[in-house]
Design an enzyme around this catalytic site. Sequence first.
Site: not given
Length: 302
Positions: A130, A133-134
């Site tokens: 992701c 997200c990261d």
Amino acid sequence: MLDIIVVGAGPAGMTAAIYARRAARTVLVLEALSYGGQIINTPDIENYPVEAHISGFDFSTKVYEQAKGLGAEFKFEKVVGIRREEGAFVVETAKNAYEACAVILATGSENRKLGLEDEQKLTGRGVSYCATCDGNFYRRKTVAVVGGGNTALEDALYLSDLAEKVYLIHRRDSFRGEETNAARLMERANVEIVWNSNVTRLLSDKRLTGIEVTNKVDGSVRTIELNGLFIAVGRVPENQNFASLVNLDEAGYVVAGEDCHTSCEGIFVAGDNRVKTLRQLVTATADGAMAATEAVKYINSL
Ligand code: NAP
């Protein structure tokens, strides 16, 4: 007993809940993690009518609030099984069992893995599925994205704004994803596309330190030093728990046509987990509308 249980709170499931409530039916949406499904990780949706740009998170939150506002109930419990009992369906989660006249399966899909040694062990230690997200952990660092679909192209674009260098590794010599995304990517000075290649080894020292990439055409092997690897090689349907109830195809998708009827009367399917040719946000929401409408018709006929 409830009228309808929807399994999955992605765009398809939440749209089904909206349509079920507008037909004045009671509806419970069961979701393992949080609302939104796969689209919640998309930084910018540009192909859904009405808004030229909206983040996946904002989109999902709006649909969630719309469904809640109409009276749909949401519970965050993972469904582990469904069984038929005296004209009703019993939907079991790890904690509870719920009964409904009809069920809509809108479970979507999960990230496909590359299947490399240590892939699981290094997830969260340099390996991610992701980018939104990261990605922030990799500001001014070197990363690679694997895949050639829209997710990989959008991830590479997103990461190229943060990271110093982005490698995009694709197993063929043309992309599956949209031309617009590919064209934008080609203009980025810090993106290097590695065509016709597979990641064949993850290199690590507690965390990911690099990858070994093998060219499929000439067999050459190249080592790339990296801080992060984003795997975006598609998704696999999450239907394992329903295999004894409804027919699945060889790839595990629920067999159903545009009417969203499954092989089991009273169970309907909506979104990416059914057999279909175009898996997009707009087709997922369309499925949600169709599945709920058919479920209501089914309940009226009982
Ligand atoms: P996808 O379209 O299925 O693409 C998966 C990519 O990964 C393909 O390029 C495939 O290669 C590659 N791949 C698959 N298995 C692999 C493996 N084992 N090793 C290396 N490469 C592998 O998946 P997606 O990009 O996640 O997209 C899923 C759906 O969501 C698509 O319909 C996409 O259009 C849609 N989507 C839409 C948006 C948007 O509209 N904004 C954003 C994201 C996704 P091949 O090409 O060689 O098969």
